[in-house]
Every structure is written in C-alpha cells, then in structure tokens.
Design an enzyme around this catalytic site. Structure first.
Site, PDB file in Angstrom:
ATOM      1  N   CYS A 120      56.718  25.426  21.764  1.00  0.00           N
ATOM      2  CA  CYS A 120      56.672  24.002  22.128  1.00  0.00           C
ATOM      3  C   CYS A 120      56.316  23.924  23.618  1.00  0.00           C
ATOM      4  O   CYS A 120      55.814  24.894  24.193  1.00  0.00           O
ATOM      5  CB  CYS A 120      57.987  23.297  21.806  1.00  0.00           C
ATOM      6  SG  CYS A 120      59.424  23.901  22.705  1.00  0.00           S
TER       7      CYS A 120
ATOM      8  N   ARG B 229      62.683  22.073  20.974  1.00  0.00           N
ATOM      9  CA  ARG B 229      62.183  22.244  19.610  1.00  0.00           C
ATOM     10  C   ARG B 229      62.009  23.705  19.200  1.00  0.00           C
ATOM     11  O   ARG B 229      62.453  24.117  18.117  1.00  0.00           O
ATOM     12  CB  ARG B 229      60.858  21.488  19.437  1.00  0.00           C
ATOM     13  CG  ARG B 229      61.023  19.990  19.514  1.00  0.00           C
ATOM     14  CD  ARG B 229      59.694  19.292  19.716  1.00  0.00           C
ATOM     15  NE  ARG B 229      59.113  19.612  21.014  1.00  0.00           N
ATOM     16  CZ  ARG B 229      57.908  19.242  21.403  1.00  0.00           C
ATOM     17  NH1 ARG B 229      57.132  18.566  20.587  1.00  0.00           N
ATOM     18  NH2 ARG B 229      57.474  19.556  22.608  1.00  0.00           N
TER      19      ARG B 229
ATOM     20  N   ASP C 107      58.973  15.325  20.503  1.00  0.00           N
ATOM     21  CA  ASP C 107      59.734  15.871  21.618  1.00  0.00           C
ATOM     22  C   ASP C 107      60.991  15.025  21.843  1.00  0.00           C
ATOM     23  O   ASP C 107      60.882  13.824  22.108  1.00  0.00           O
ATOM     24  CB  ASP C 107      58.820  15.825  22.849  1.00  0.00           C
ATOM     25  CG  ASP C 107      59.476  16.402  24.077  1.00  0.00           C
ATOM     26  OD1 ASP C 107      60.675  16.739  24.014  1.00  0.00           O
ATOM     27  OD2 ASP C 107      58.783  16.503  25.097  1.00  0.00           O
TER      28      ASP C 107
HETATM   29  P1  4NP Z   1      60.556  21.031  24.175  1.00  0.00           P
HETATM   30  O1  4NP Z   1      61.039  19.725  24.960  1.00  0.00           O
HETATM   31  O2  4NP Z   1      59.080  21.136  24.409  1.00  0.00           O
HETATM   32  O3  4NP Z   1      60.909  20.715  22.769  1.00  0.00           O
HETATM   33  O4  4NP Z   1      61.351  22.163  24.769  1.00  0.00           O
HETATM   34  C1  4NP Z   1      60.765  19.462  26.305  1.00  0.00           C
HETATM   35  C2  4NP Z   1      61.639  19.858  27.276  1.00  0.00           C
HETATM   36  C3  4NP Z   1      61.389  19.546  28.595  1.00  0.00           C
HETATM   37  C4  4NP Z   1      60.273  18.823  28.929  1.00  0.00           C
HETATM   38  C5  4NP Z   1      59.366  18.438  27.949  1.00  0.00           C
HETATM   39  C6  4NP Z   1      59.633  18.765  26.641  1.00  0.00           C
HETATM   40  N1  4NP Z   1      60.025  18.462  30.265  1.00  0.00           N
HETATM   41  O5  4NP Z   1      59.040  17.750  30.524  1.00  0.00           O
HETATM   42  O6  4NP Z   1      60.775  18.858  31.155  1.00  0.00           O
END
Ligand code: 4NP
Length: 156
Positions: free
Chosen positions: A5, A11, A122
């Site tokens: 991800c 995720r 997300d």
């Molecule tokens: P992930 O979620 O891609 O599911 O781990 C996110 C975690 C942090 C951020 C974006 C998505 N961020 O922009 O910090």
C-alpha cells in the site's frame, strides 16, 4: 506473497496479518514468504497504525511486530506474487517493476470479484469504521488469493 500500500502502516500490514493466519491454517506457513511494504518513505521502521493493530487484534490477528519498509527493486524477484491495495499502488508498482522479471502483480480485490469494488480505501485520515472496512475487504479476498496460490503450488 508481498502486500503493498502507500504507507505500509494500515492496509498492507492488515493484509499481511490476515493472509499469514490463513496460510498457517492451510499448512503453508513455512512454504510461502509473506511480507508487506509501502511505496512512500514516511513510515519506514514504524509499527502499524495503532488503530490498525487494535482492529486486527479484535479479530485475532497480531500486527504488532510488523515494521514499515519501502518496496525495493529486488522485491520483484524475491516475491512471485505482489498484491496492491488500490489502483494508485498498482500503477506505481507497474512503473517500478523491472521489465525482465515475471510473477503476478495485481489488486487484492481481484480475488473477490463478487464484492463489486476494486480498491481497498485508505483508512488513515478517517474514523475507526475505515479500519473495520479494510478488515472486511481483506478477509473477503484472502480465501480466493490463497486458493489461487494453492493451485500454482499444486502444479510444482
Ligand atoms: P496505508 O495508509 O497506505 O494503508 O498504510 C496510509 C498511511 C499513511 C499515509 C497514507 C496512507 N500518510 O499519508 O501518511
């Protein structure tokens, strides 16, 4: 089996934990390399988001020991399966993939076609229900992915 991800804190660690649990139950725990990684650099070395850890724990999955890392070029040769959580992840992986490497690269929800949705949203900037939704979607698609993996292992 590498789950990818953006941040590798919400995720993809969830997908790693749910898939590991299913693989162990199916007797494949030692046979398949299972990991997760992110496309961004912000959370390298971090444990998963506490909300992801808690939501997963309530369903019996332990994500606490996972640490964020970035996808590398060598991942494409180490992992025969690379599974993205959304279209942006998939596009970025297609661009990173060395041209001479084979293997499977696709979306997790392609293994649950009946859901009628392609992407795992997300949950980072939303409320706790987003983390439950991630778990619901991951749990709905992991059996199909495991079945496909077992089909290919059966051929070897
Ligand atoms: P992930 O979620 O891609 O599911 O781990 C996110 C975690 C942090 C951020 C974006 C998505 N961020 O922009 O910090």
């Amino acid at each position: 089996m590498l789950f990818v991800c953006l941040g590798n804190i919400c995720r993809s660690p969830t997908a790693e934990g749910v898939f590991r649990s299913a693989a162990v139950r199916a007797g494949l725990g030692k046979r398949v390399l299972i990991d997760s990684a992110g496309l961004g650099v912000q959370h390298i070395g971090w444990p998963p988001d506490p909300r992801a850890i808690q939501a997963a724990k309530r369903r019996g999955y332990d994500l606490a020991k996972i640490r964020g890392r970035r996808v590398t070029a060598t991942d494409f040769s180490r992992f025969g399966w690379i599974i993205a959580m959304d279209d942006a992840n998939l596009q970025a992986l297609i661009e990173l993939k060395p041209p001479d490497v084979g293997g499977y690269l696709g979306l997790l929800l392609d293994f649950a076609p009946d859901l009628g949705t392609r992407e795992i949203p997300d949950p980072y900037f939303g409320g706790p229900e987003g983390f439950e939704r991630v778990l619901d979607l991951v749990e709905a698609s992991v059996p199909g992915l495991l079945e496909r993996l077992q089909d290919t292992l059966g051929d070897q």
